[in-house]
Design an enzyme around this catalytic site. Sequence first.
Site, PDB file in Angstrom:
ATOM      1  N   SER A   1     -30.659  52.241 -23.138  1.00 28.72           N
ATOM      2  CA  SER A   1     -30.657  51.500 -24.408  1.00 28.72           C
ATOM      3  C   SER A   1     -31.536  52.160 -25.457  1.00 28.72           C
ATOM      4  O   SER A   1     -31.736  51.603 -26.538  1.00 28.72           O
ATOM      5  CB  SER A   1     -31.121  50.059 -24.173  1.00 28.72           C
ATOM      6  OG  SER A   1     -32.443  50.048 -23.661  1.00 28.72           O
TER       7      SER A   1
ATOM      8  N   ASN B   1     -39.661  42.761 -18.753  1.00 29.57           N
ATOM      9  CA  ASN B   1     -39.043  41.493 -19.175  1.00 29.57           C
ATOM     10  C   ASN B   1     -39.905  40.749 -20.189  1.00 29.57           C
ATOM     11  O   ASN B   1     -39.412  40.261 -21.203  1.00 29.57           O
ATOM     12  CB  ASN B   1     -38.759  40.600 -17.962  1.00 29.57           C
ATOM     13  CG  ASN B   1     -37.744  41.217 -17.028  1.00 29.57           C
ATOM     14  OD1 ASN B   1     -37.185  42.277 -17.333  1.00 29.57           O
ATOM     15  ND2 ASN B   1     -37.503  40.601 -15.890  1.00 29.57           N
TER      16      ASN B   1
ATOM     17  N   THR C   1     -12.590  23.254 -59.054  1.00 29.71           N
ATOM     18  CA  THR C   1     -12.418  22.682 -57.718  1.00 29.71           C
ATOM     19  C   THR C   1     -10.999  23.051 -57.323  1.00 29.71           C
ATOM     20  O   THR C   1     -10.104  23.075 -58.177  1.00 29.71           O
ATOM     21  CB  THR C   1     -12.587  21.145 -57.695  1.00 29.71           C
ATOM     22  OG1 THR C   1     -11.557  20.565 -58.492  1.00 29.71           O
ATOM     23  CG2 THR C   1     -13.937  20.721 -58.268  1.00 29.71           C
ATOM     24  N   HIS C   2     -10.817  23.380 -56.050  1.00 33.54           N
ATOM     25  CA  HIS C   2      -9.511  23.890 -55.570  1.00 33.54           C
ATOM     26  C   HIS C   2      -9.100  25.132 -56.367  1.00 33.54           C
ATOM     27  O   HIS C   2      -7.914  25.423 -56.486  1.00 33.54           O
ATOM     28  CB  HIS C   2      -8.413  22.828 -55.671  1.00 33.54           C
ATOM     29  CG  HIS C   2      -8.805  21.497 -55.116  1.00 33.54           C
ATOM     30  ND1 HIS C   2      -8.545  21.114 -53.826  1.00 33.54           N
ATOM     31  CD2 HIS C   2      -9.505  20.457 -55.668  1.00 33.54           C
ATOM     32  CE1 HIS C   2      -9.026  19.900 -53.610  1.00 33.54           C
ATOM     33  NE2 HIS C   2      -9.627  19.477 -54.722  1.00 33.54           N
TER      34      HIS C   2
ATOM     35  N   SER D   1     -10.791  54.518 -59.059  1.00 28.33           N
ATOM     36  CA  SER D   1      -9.669  54.727 -58.146  1.00 28.33           C
ATOM     37  C   SER D   1      -9.277  56.195 -58.187  1.00 28.33           C
ATOM     38  O   SER D   1      -9.331  56.833 -59.239  1.00 28.33           O
ATOM     39  CB  SER D   1      -8.499  53.855 -58.584  1.00 28.33           C
ATOM     40  OG  SER D   1      -7.276  54.404 -58.126  1.00 28.33           O
TER      41      SER D   1
ATOM     42  N   LYS E   1      -9.216  52.046 -63.391  1.00 28.25           N
ATOM     43  CA  LYS E   1      -9.835  51.066 -62.501  1.00 28.25           C
ATOM     44  C   LYS E   1     -11.364  51.052 -62.558  1.00 28.25           C
ATOM     45  O   LYS E   1     -12.008  52.084 -62.680  1.00 28.25           O
ATOM     46  CB  LYS E   1      -9.398  51.304 -61.044  1.00 28.25           C
ATOM     47  CG  LYS E   1      -7.956  50.975 -60.749  1.00 28.25           C
ATOM     48  CD  LYS E   1      -7.544  49.551 -61.101  1.00 28.25           C
ATOM     49  CE  LYS E   1      -8.105  48.548 -60.128  1.00 28.25           C
ATOM     50  NZ  LYS E   1      -7.478  48.665 -58.805  1.00 28.25           N
TER      51      LYS E   1
ATOM     52  N   ASN F   1     -13.712  49.017 -60.058  1.00 28.54           N
ATOM     53  CA  ASN F   1     -13.597  48.123 -58.901  1.00 28.54           C
ATOM     54  C   ASN F   1     -14.954  47.579 -58.449  1.00 28.54           C
ATOM     55  O   ASN F   1     -15.932  48.320 -58.411  1.00 28.54           O
ATOM     56  CB  ASN F   1     -12.953  48.868 -57.725  1.00 28.54           C
ATOM     57  CG  ASN F   1     -11.498  49.211 -58.001  1.00 28.54           C
ATOM     58  OD1 ASN F   1     -10.819  48.500 -58.739  1.00 28.54           O
ATOM     59  ND2 ASN F   1     -11.036  50.308 -57.427  1.00 28.54           N
TER      60      ASN F   1
ATOM     61  N   GLU G   1     -17.049  43.405 -52.681  1.00 28.07           N
ATOM     62  CA  GLU G   1     -16.073  43.374 -51.593  1.00 28.07           C
ATOM     63  C   GLU G   1     -16.716  43.770 -50.270  1.00 28.07           C
ATOM     64  O   GLU G   1     -16.459  43.180 -49.220  1.00 28.07           O
ATOM     65  CB  GLU G   1     -14.897  44.289 -51.915  1.00 28.07           C
ATOM     66  CG  GLU G   1     -14.101  43.804 -53.116  1.00 28.07           C
ATOM     67  CD  GLU G   1     -13.206  44.892 -53.667  1.00 28.07           C
ATOM     68  OE1 GLU G   1     -12.073  44.996 -53.192  1.00 28.07           O
ATOM     69  OE2 GLU G   1     -13.642  45.651 -54.551  1.00 28.07           O
TER      70      GLU G   1
ATOM     71  N   TYR H   1     -34.478  36.500 -16.651  1.00 32.08           N
ATOM     72  CA  TYR H   1     -33.902  37.676 -17.307  1.00 32.08           C
ATOM     73  C   TYR H   1     -32.679  38.195 -16.575  1.00 32.08           C
ATOM     74  O   TYR H   1     -32.676  38.294 -15.351  1.00 32.08           O
ATOM     75  CB  TYR H   1     -34.967  38.785 -17.388  1.00 32.08           C
ATOM     76  CG  TYR H   1     -34.445  40.059 -18.042  1.00 32.08           C
ATOM     77  CD1 TYR H   1     -34.481  40.224 -19.420  1.00 32.08           C
ATOM     78  CD2 TYR H   1     -33.889  41.078 -17.267  1.00 32.08           C
ATOM     79  CE1 TYR H   1     -33.982  41.366 -20.020  1.00 32.08           C
ATOM     80  CE2 TYR H   1     -33.393  42.233 -17.859  1.00 32.08           C
ATOM     81  CZ  TYR H   1     -33.442  42.374 -19.236  1.00 32.08           C
ATOM     82  OH  TYR H   1     -32.949  43.501 -19.826  1.00 32.08           O
TER      83      TYR H   1
ATOM     84  N   GLN I   1     -30.111  42.723 -22.711  1.00 30.67           N
ATOM     85  CA  GLN I   1     -30.379  43.971 -23.413  1.00 30.67           C
ATOM     86  C   GLN I   1     -29.508  44.091 -24.679  1.00 30.67           C
ATOM     87  O   GLN I   1     -29.897  44.746 -25.642  1.00 30.67           O
ATOM     88  CB  GLN I   1     -30.114  45.151 -22.471  1.00 30.67           C
ATOM     89  CG  GLN I   1     -30.268  46.511 -23.086  1.00 30.67           C
ATOM     90  CD  GLN I   1     -30.487  47.595 -22.040  1.00 30.67           C
ATOM     91  OE1 GLN I   1     -31.558  47.701 -21.496  1.00 30.67           O
ATOM     92  NE2 GLN I   1     -29.455  48.378 -21.750  1.00 30.67           N
TER      93      GLN I   1
ATOM     94  N   LYS J   1     -30.320  43.041 -28.819  1.00 26.59           N
ATOM     95  CA  LYS J   1     -30.853  43.876 -29.907  1.00 26.59           C
ATOM     96  C   LYS J   1     -29.743  44.544 -30.716  1.00 26.59           C
ATOM     97  O   LYS J   1     -29.885  44.755 -31.917  1.00 26.59           O
ATOM     98  CB  LYS J   1     -31.814  44.924 -29.320  1.00 26.59           C
ATOM     99  CG  LYS J   1     -33.105  44.269 -28.822  1.00 26.59           C
ATOM    100  CD  LYS J   1     -34.030  45.206 -28.105  1.00 26.59           C
ATOM    101  CE  LYS J   1     -33.599  45.550 -26.702  1.00 26.59           C
ATOM    102  NZ  LYS J   1     -33.408  44.383 -25.815  1.00 26.59           N
TER     103      LYS J   1
HETATM  104  N1  ARG Z   1     -34.216  47.632 -22.007  1.00 23.89           N
HETATM  105  C1  ARG Z   1     -34.358  46.323 -21.420  1.00 23.89           C
HETATM  106  C2  ARG Z   1     -33.908  45.276 -22.434  1.00 23.89           C
HETATM  107  O1  ARG Z   1     -33.829  45.595 -23.575  1.00 23.89           O
HETATM  108  C3  ARG Z   1     -35.768  46.069 -21.062  1.00 23.89           C
HETATM  109  C4  ARG Z   1     -35.938  45.069 -19.991  1.00 23.89           C
HETATM  110  C5  ARG Z   1     -35.502  45.652 -18.688  1.00 23.89           C
HETATM  111  N2  ARG Z   1     -35.792  44.787 -17.636  1.00 23.89           N
HETATM  112  C6  ARG Z   1     -35.295  44.985 -16.409  1.00 23.89           C
HETATM  113  N3  ARG Z   1     -35.584  44.143 -15.505  1.00 23.89           N
HETATM  114  N4  ARG Z   1     -34.531  46.002 -16.138  1.00 23.89           N
HETATM  115  O2  ARG Z   1     -33.616  44.153 -22.091  1.00 23.89           O
END
Ligand code: ARG
Length: 474
Positions: free
Chosen positions: A29, A115, A160-161, A282, A288, A290, A295, A322, A327, A330
């Site tokens: 990750s 965790n 309205t509408h 355009s 144009k 735009n 948008e 957990y 993961q 994020k």
């Molecule tokens: N990269 C993991 C996450 O974002 C970190 C936590 C990993 N924990 C584990 N028990 N493998 O969630």
Amino acid sequence: MSASDSTHKLWGGRFAGGPSPILDAINRSIGVDLRLWPHDIRLSKAWALALGEAGVVSREEADALRAGLDRVGARLAAGVTPLATDEDVHTLVDRLLHEEAGPVASRLHTGRSRNDQVATASRLWVIDACRRLDAAVRELQQALLTQAEGLADALLPAYTHLQRAQPVSGAHWLLAHFWPLERDRQRLAHAAQGASVLPLGSGAIAGSAFPVSRVLLKEELGFAALSPNSIDATGDRDFVADTLYACAMAAVHGSRLAEDLIIYGSGEFGFVRFGDGFSTGSSMMPQKRNPDVFELARGAGARVLGDLVSLLGTIKGLPSGYSKDLQDDKRALFNAVDLLLLALPAMAGAVAELRFNRDRMRAAVSSAMMATDLADYLVRRGATFREAHGAVGTLVRQAEEAGIEMDRLPTEAFAAAHPLFGPDARDALGAEASLAFREIPGGTGPQAVQVQLAQARARLAPAEPAAGNVPPSP
Ligand code: ARG
């Protein structure tokens, strides 16, 4: 494991064979979570301090860890490129700490888990993100307010509408987009508050077995409270959901503002012209101009909604504690915040460049839009509203059939429609008169709009700090 291992891993001792490359690929990750590093460094420094205070490591070791983490932070700030083998940001920081501080680095992970670490880093990131989002929303509000100040006495139809309904002040219409953003800022503040609960010390799930002071950690990191349950603390992503909901609502509000402006900027309406800095041309049609920014902002709304739904899908039905699914929180979080931090300033810039065409706005106000005012006129003279509605409806039809404005109908037509119509009936069909009657708080009367403008100015006056005490992200 030692610092000299070719692949620095935070786990692996219990496995005889190495992980499959495809596991590494799906598990890694670092591409997403690298940006958490300032918060990982910060919480790691606090953890080293707490370990030292608790006597789990010596004061000297705690100092060496903290100084090493500072050097790691400096390297990351300078732009260290992660290795392909760095699983996540926590592994990367750990590897670099081994390079900077030597074997003592192996003591840092005592009593903590990724965790509680990732939950803490993510919360710190969210608190900071809410602050940045708040500033971006404010910037858009400011642009709307500045434009609204110049349109207090401009009239346009309110719809309205999407059918012309009643005349309103230009400021009243624009501020209708200001207040939803104000509520977004409240939602962001609420999300930051919810994030300000410290998970660190929860370990993997059962709580740290070392007597570190969580109060010390909380103070060091500027959290408002300690999480009361380590299982909940490591598996809870409500703070991400709250942030994404606040983001989704801001994106939805941006899309509605965008839609109004796109429509009002069309040739048919011609109420507003987009500035050069925020219009595109355009490749084929030379004429144009735009409104791409609006948008794209409207389109960004769909993606932010997707992020919220994706996160809710991730946490729905997860067992307590957990799971690696988390993961993915994020990915959704960063995507939504990144998008908004692009879309909001772009909209603010584009709004600041708008040039309104008051004549076109005014010309779109027809006398039929004051039909309600004409009915109100009869009510003030003693008619019931239902009766007045019927009488005015007759006049609307007559004007429509004759193809004229209502105020051009002959006096006899008014008299025939209702005996309470006097010689001044036509005055009730004036747009300015219509506004003047609406001085009710929150209405579009000139004084009410001035009050509203003052209220809006007041909302932007003080810079309220978001919850938590987090340094800005690089
Ligand atoms: N990269 C993991 C996450 O974002 C970190 C936590 C990993 N924990 C584990 N028990 N493998 O969630």
